[in-house]
Write an enzyme that holds these catalytic residues in place. Sequence first.
Site, mmCIF file in Angstrom:
data_model
loop_
_atom_site.group_PDB
_atom_site.id
_atom_site.type_symbol
_atom_site.label_atom_id
_atom_site.label_comp_id
_atom_site.label_asym_id
_atom_site.label_seq_id
_atom_site.Cartn_x
_atom_site.Cartn_y
_atom_site.Cartn_z
ATOM 1 N N CYS A 29 0.927 -1.290 0.171
ATOM 2 C CA CYS A 29 0.072 -0.033 0.049
ATOM 3 C C CYS A 29 1.004 1.187 -0.013
ATOM 4 O O CYS A 29 0.501 2.284 -0.739
ATOM 5 C CB CYS A 29 -0.958 0.055 1.077
ATOM 6 S SG CYS A 29 -0.045 -0.351 2.878
ATOM 7 N N SER A 76 -5.173 0.585 10.753
ATOM 8 C CA SER A 76 -5.936 -0.501 9.919
ATOM 9 C C SER A 76 -5.224 -1.175 9.059
ATOM 10 O O SER A 76 -5.479 -2.226 8.693
ATOM 11 C CB SER A 76 -7.032 0.297 9.010
ATOM 12 O OG SER A 76 -6.575 1.397 8.336
ATOM 13 N N GLY A 77 -3.709 -0.629 8.980
ATOM 14 C CA GLY A 77 -2.703 -1.608 8.164
ATOM 15 C C GLY A 77 -2.435 -2.852 8.721
ATOM 16 O O GLY A 77 -2.096 -3.701 8.372
ATOM 17 N N HIS A 114 -3.290 6.078 5.128
ATOM 18 C CA HIS A 114 -1.677 6.487 5.224
ATOM 19 C C HIS A 114 -1.223 7.691 4.669
ATOM 20 O O HIS A 114 -1.740 8.219 3.600
ATOM 21 C CB HIS A 114 -0.848 5.399 4.447
ATOM 22 C CG HIS A 114 -0.897 3.961 5.295
ATOM 23 N ND1 HIS A 114 -1.680 3.635 6.283
ATOM 24 C CD2 HIS A 114 -0.407 2.907 4.270
ATOM 25 C CE1 HIS A 114 -1.595 2.492 6.617
ATOM 26 N NE2 HIS A 114 -0.906 1.647 5.619
#
Length: 344
Positions: free
Chosen positions: A129, A159-160, A249
């Site tokens: 990501c 959330s990663g 992010h």
Amino acid sequence: MKKLNVAIVGATGAVGEEMLRCIYEFNFPFESLKLLASSRSKGKEVVFKEDTYIVEELTETSFEGVDVAFFAAGGSISAKFVPFAIEAGCVCIDNTSHFRMDPEVPLVVPEVNAYALKDHKGVIANPNCTTIQMVSALTQLNDYFDIERIIVSTYQAVSGAGVAGMEELYRQSREVLDGQEPVAKTLPCGSDKKHFPIAFNCIPQVDMFDLDCGYSKEELKMVNETKKIFNKDIKVNATCVRVPVLRGHSESVYIETKKPIDMDKVMELLGNSHGVDLYDDLTNQIYPMANLFIGDELVHVGRVRKDLHNDHGLNLWVVADQLMKGAAYNSVDIGLKMIEMDLL
């Protein structure tokens, strides 16, 4: 337009759920849609829009009659089941890290290197990501100015780390505000020896460390994947940090280029980059922030400014929803690009 038989592997996870939404939202042409997950989720009912799906258990025979499968269930699952899917004649778009650095597997961000798709042998890898949003922002700058070096620091949402990471931030925030000692069980990395609170904190570790070089696996992904995607021996130095943000992010990116920086040209290129939103107006304090773009498929760029001491240096602030552009949307976009190129 030809309609395809589609499967989502890991359909009940966070990325799998976003893949389902992207298939609908971006009009991926499907005749049938199969949701696959572990035996624990077998029989679960998933309702989206006005359609209802029953989750099926992933098995070695799940891919008979499937044209394209989106994998979002972890590297070990991809390693085991992608070969069965390819054998059944299914094209696999894999969101895990398992195939990314395989020289036989294209590593693709459609607006950057779609040409690599034509060389696929049944599987296409979706990059990490953090890499996706960075190379998306930099691709036209690289084409014009010839980037020689990238220094990037990331500010990565919990959330990663999945649902467990998000739950940990919620719980620890309440604990701190209630005057209790926050209990850390997951971050920075569930499999590492120690865990640290993320509430009201920043943790300079994402994934495990490679003790030989001192970099984390996440940092090395950015180094190696960027070189593969840009197809050049570009110098990349990354520091990846987990921050107390739920989703989205952010990255501070500094580049050094072979050609001197022309700011008018920089803004023109960023303003016309496919999939990139130039969100930069300092007079009105307009710049990207993670909470502005949840559920958004674009990469947002702001705080664009030339190095005060180096005519070949440029700073950018890059923000994206890592579950969308960094995972689900990029995967579905690969499929759409393959249809456009008559590869599906």
